[in-house]
Enzyme design. Structure first.
Site, PDB file in Angstrom:
ATOM      1  N   THR A  17       8.775  -0.875   6.777  1.00 51.74           N
ATOM      2  CA  THR A  17       7.316  -0.949   6.731  1.00 51.74           C
ATOM      3  C   THR A  17       6.770  -0.556   5.362  1.00 51.74           C
ATOM      4  O   THR A  17       7.457   0.066   4.551  1.00 51.74           O
ATOM      5  CB  THR A  17       6.683  -0.014   7.793  1.00 51.74           C
ATOM      6  OG1 THR A  17       7.007   1.335   7.482  1.00 51.74           O
ATOM      7  CG2 THR A  17       7.169  -0.357   9.190  1.00 51.74           C
ATOM      8  N   ASP A  18       5.523  -0.922   5.159  1.00 54.63           N
ATOM      9  CA  ASP A  18       4.841  -0.510   3.931  1.00 54.63           C
ATOM     10  C   ASP A  18       4.113   0.810   4.198  1.00 54.63           C
ATOM     11  O   ASP A  18       4.266   1.417   5.265  1.00 54.63           O
ATOM     12  CB  ASP A  18       3.892  -1.610   3.443  1.00 54.63           C
ATOM     13  CG  ASP A  18       2.793  -1.960   4.447  1.00 54.63           C
ATOM     14  OD1 ASP A  18       2.509  -1.147   5.366  1.00 54.63           O
ATOM     15  OD2 ASP A  18       2.209  -3.048   4.312  1.00 54.63           O
ATOM     16  N   GLN A  19       3.299   1.243   3.262  1.00 56.06           N
ATOM     17  CA  GLN A  19       2.605   2.528   3.364  1.00 56.06           C
ATOM     18  C   GLN A  19       1.657   2.583   4.563  1.00 56.06           C
ATOM     19  O   GLN A  19       1.370   3.648   5.090  1.00 56.06           O
ATOM     20  CB  GLN A  19       1.840   2.799   2.068  1.00 56.06           C
ATOM     21  CG  GLN A  19       1.274   4.190   1.976  1.00 56.06           C
ATOM     22  CD  GLN A  19       0.674   4.460   0.609  1.00 56.06           C
ATOM     23  OE1 GLN A  19       0.579   3.584  -0.231  1.00 56.06           O
ATOM     24  NE2 GLN A  19       0.274   5.698   0.380  1.00 56.06           N
ATOM     25  N   MET A  20       1.218   1.413   5.043  1.00 51.53           N
ATOM     26  CA  MET A  20       0.297   1.365   6.187  1.00 51.53           C
ATOM     27  C   MET A  20       1.032   1.288   7.524  1.00 51.53           C
ATOM     28  O   MET A  20       0.399   1.173   8.568  1.00 51.53           O
ATOM     29  CB  MET A  20      -0.640   0.171   6.028  1.00 51.53           C
ATOM     30  CG  MET A  20      -1.515   0.258   4.783  1.00 51.53           C
ATOM     31  SD  MET A  20      -2.456  -1.254   4.470  1.00 51.53           S
ATOM     32  CE  MET A  20      -1.145  -2.365   3.956  1.00 51.53           C
ATOM     33  N   VAL A  22       2.971  -1.167   8.427  1.00 50.48           N
ATOM     34  CA  VAL A  22       3.100  -2.576   8.795  1.00 50.48           C
ATOM     35  C   VAL A  22       4.397  -3.120   8.197  1.00 50.48           C
ATOM     36  O   VAL A  22       4.737  -2.815   7.052  1.00 50.48           O
ATOM     37  CB  VAL A  22       1.883  -3.383   8.272  1.00 50.48           C
ATOM     38  CG1 VAL A  22       2.063  -4.873   8.494  1.00 50.48           C
ATOM     39  CG2 VAL A  22       0.601  -2.886   8.919  1.00 50.48           C
TER      40      VAL A  22
END
Length: 133
Positions: A17-20, A22
């Protein structure tokens, strides 16, 4: 999808996932590979055996349509089928579904050429072609 289908279950890992929280878009293609490998294995032919038999299936085209976001810790199912496009080309079709609510998160496909040990196009063995008919 084809008559032979496979379902692979994957839990989204934090590293995907990314920082959010997602899932990063390229990871869907990694999941496609996991599911494609599972389908072949369940059909009685795995990549190791395929390469020992002198065949390879390089990806020559890939597509993914992102419909909803997968997020950290989601349990997903990758539903996979395949079909022969020609004597030497195979297409795998994928649907990524969130297990908790059945939402389709993405759909996609990969097209593969069948190559022999010399890297030349060839037909898949008859026993493997039956998976895609």
């Amino acid at each position: 999808m084809s008559p032979v289908q496979s379902t692979s279950r994957i839990r989204v890992r934090y590293a995907e996932t990314d920082q959010m929280g997602v899932v990063y878009y390229a990871n869907y293609f990694v999941w496609f590979e996991v599911a494609r490998t599972d389908l072949l294995r369940e059909s009685g032919w795995n990549y190791r055996e395929m390469e020992s038999d002198g065949f390879s299936l390089p990806v020559i085209e890939a597509h993914c349509a992102y419909l909803q976001s997968a997020k950290y810790d989601d349990e997903i199912e990758v539903r996979t089928g395949g079909e022969m496009l020609s004597a030497v080309r195979v297409q795998f079709n994928y649907e990524i579904v969130r297990a908790s609510d059945g939402a389709t998160l993405a759909t996609g496909s990969t097209v593969h050429a069948t190559l022999d040990r010399a890297g030349k196009p060839c037909r898949l063995p008859a026993r493997v072609r039956t998976v895609f008919t």
